[in-house]
Design a protein around this motif. Structure first.
Motif, short mmCIF file in Angstrom:
data_model
loop_
_atom_site.label_atom_id
_atom_site.label_comp_id
_atom_site.label_asym_id
_atom_site.label_seq_id
_atom_site.Cartn_x
_atom_site.Cartn_y
_atom_site.Cartn_z
N ARG A 148 62.47 -7.93 -11.57
CA ARG A 148 62.01 -9.32 -11.64
C ARG A 148 61.13 -9.51 -12.87
NH1 ARG A 148 61.09 -12.95 -6.74
NH2 ARG A 148 63.30 -12.99 -7.28
N CYS A 149 61.39 -10.58 -13.63
CA CYS A 149 60.63 -10.85 -14.85
C CYS A 149 60.11 -12.28 -14.84
CB CYS A 149 61.51 -10.66 -16.09
SG CYS A 149 62.34 -9.07 -16.17
N PHE A 150 58.82 -12.44 -15.08
CA PHE A 150 58.23 -13.77 -15.24
C PHE A 150 58.21 -14.11 -16.72
CE2 PHE A 150 57.01 -12.65 -11.02
CZ PHE A 150 56.83 -13.85 -10.34
N VAL A 151 58.72 -15.29 -17.05
CA VAL A 151 58.99 -15.65 -18.45
C VAL A 151 58.37 -17.00 -18.79
CG1 VAL A 151 60.83 -16.21 -20.09
CG2 VAL A 151 61.14 -14.32 -18.47
N TRP A 159 56.71 -7.81 -15.49
CA TRP A 159 57.93 -7.49 -14.75
C TRP A 159 57.68 -6.38 -13.74
CZ3 TRP A 159 59.87 -2.53 -15.08
CH2 TRP A 159 59.47 -1.75 -16.18
N SER A 160 58.59 -6.30 -12.79
CA SER A 160 58.49 -5.30 -11.74
C SER A 160 59.87 -5.02 -11.17
CB SER A 160 57.57 -5.80 -10.62
OG SER A 160 57.79 -5.11 -9.40
N THR A 161 60.12 -3.77 -10.81
CA THR A 161 61.33 -3.48 -10.03
C THR A 161 61.13 -3.97 -8.60
OG1 THR A 161 60.60 -1.32 -9.24
CG2 THR A 161 61.74 -1.37 -11.36
N TYR A 162 62.24 -4.27 -7.94
CA TYR A 162 62.18 -4.44 -6.48
C TYR A 162 63.24 -3.57 -5.81
CZ TYR A 162 65.53 -8.26 -7.59
OH TYR A 162 66.57 -9.02 -8.07
N ILE A 163 64.20 -3.12 -6.59
CA ILE A 163 65.15 -2.09 -6.15
C ILE A 163 65.19 -1.01 -7.24
CG2 ILE A 163 67.56 -1.53 -5.63
CD1 ILE A 163 66.35 -3.18 -3.44
N TYR A 164 65.10 0.25 -6.83
CA TYR A 164 65.21 1.34 -7.80
C TYR A 164 65.98 2.47 -7.13
CZ TYR A 164 64.07 4.53 -11.57
OH TYR A 164 64.16 5.40 -12.63
N SER A 224 58.75 -17.83 -6.13
CA SER A 224 59.27 -16.47 -6.29
C SER A 224 58.24 -15.42 -5.90
CB SER A 224 59.70 -16.24 -7.74
OG SER A 224 60.85 -16.99 -8.05
N GLY A 225 58.73 -14.32 -5.33
CA GLY A 225 57.87 -13.21 -4.94
C GLY A 225 57.26 -12.51 -6.14
N VAL A 226 56.04 -12.00 -5.96
CA VAL A 226 55.28 -11.38 -7.05
C VAL A 226 55.71 -9.94 -7.29
CG1 VAL A 226 52.95 -10.72 -7.80
CG2 VAL A 226 53.32 -12.88 -6.57
N TYR A 227 56.04 -9.21 -6.22
CA TYR A 227 56.34 -7.78 -6.29
C TYR A 227 55.19 -7.02 -6.94
CZ TYR A 227 60.98 -9.42 -4.92
OH TYR A 227 62.03 -10.03 -4.26
N ALA A 228 55.47 -6.14 -7.90
CA ALA A 228 54.39 -5.38 -8.54
C ALA A 228 54.03 -5.95 -9.90
CB ALA A 228 54.79 -3.91 -8.67
N CYS A 229 54.36 -7.20 -10.15
CA CYS A 229 54.02 -7.85 -11.41
C CYS A 229 52.51 -8.09 -11.51
CB CYS A 229 54.76 -9.18 -11.53
SG CYS A 229 56.55 -9.03 -11.70
#
Length: 247
Positions: A148-151, A159-164, A224-229
């Motif tokens: 996920r990338c905030f632009v 940015w942050s992964t949500y699936i790896y 949108s979800g924040v995740y690890a951003c």
């Protein structure tokens, strides 16, 4: 008199909204929740952004004269194949009756769970779904990494992964070679002026084995979800995605 810069959060507590609330500390912004979806009149002029579920944000935006920026409904289907690496179509639900073995997702709101369906009849509540709702239908692919990338203004803020490696994993770093390839792809996409993008947007990209990095989708920042951003950078992006309309 100093004017507040208020970000209205949904009264429905979520992990993401608590992250945003905490991140406003020591910034120019103040996070506020109200007991309902109604913003008291004395605060409305100071509201610069809203964050939460789709319907909530729409109602608050109307009260506070905000224009919520987002990609056009058919945007994903308009992106060239070289970026998506899969065929994607945009249509009304009633027009996809013969679709088989495809990934199907509602364009707006969650009328049914997005997923791979061997036929539309498999969709939960199929017989009750409004035939006029818009959906995306795409080829089935396997993503091993999803990011996920905030632009803002076509520039990556955080940015942050949500699936790896095919598993749910939230982190802000990956293998250096993966990160380089991901950023190269994303920057190429963002600098392509033939692609129409809002001033602020969330872009999700992912890795398809044996194909490479590709666009997954674009989402409105304000839901949108924040995740690890980085949450403070997320806040800046949320504010940019909510434009105050002069009246």
């Amino acid at each position: 008199m100093n004017t507040q810069k208020i970000i209205v959060l949904s009264p429905n507590f979520s992990e993401d909204s608590m992250i945003i609330n905490q991140a406003t500390i020591d910034t120019e912004f103040t996070a506020m929740r109200f007991g309902s979806w109604n913003v008291p009149a004395e605060y409305q002029k100071d509201v610069v952004a809203v964050y939460g579920e789709d319907l909530f944000t729409t109602i608050v935006a109307e009260q506070c004269n905000l224009k919520l920026l987002k990609p056009t409904d058919d945007w994903l289907a308009s992106v060239p194949l070289k970026y998506t690496l899969r065929n994607i179509t945009y249509d009304r639900f009633g027009n996809i009756q013969n679709v088989q073995n495809k990934f199907i997702k509602p364009v707006d709101f969650k009328f049914f769970p997005a997923g791979v369906y061997t036929s539309v009849e498999e969709i939960q509540g199929y017989s009750t779904i409004d035939a006029t709702i818009e959906v995306f239908v795409s080829d089935v692919v396997r993503w091993t990494i999803e990011v996920r990338c905030f632009v803002i203004d076509r520039t990556i803020q955080t940015w942050s992964t949500y699936i790896y490696n095919g598993e749910i994993e939230l982190k802000d770093s990956i293998e250096k070679s993966e990160e380089t390839e991901m950023l190269n792809f994303l920057n190429k996409f963002l600098t392509d002026k033939t692609i129409d993008l809002p001033k602020a947007v969330v872009i999700d990209v992912g890795y398809i084995p044996e194909k490479g990095w590709a666009l997954i989708e674009a989402n409105p920042v304000w839901s949108s979800g924040v995740y690890a951003c980085d949450p403070k950078k997320v806040i800046q992006t949320i504010v940019k995605s909510c434009e105050k309309v002069k009246i």
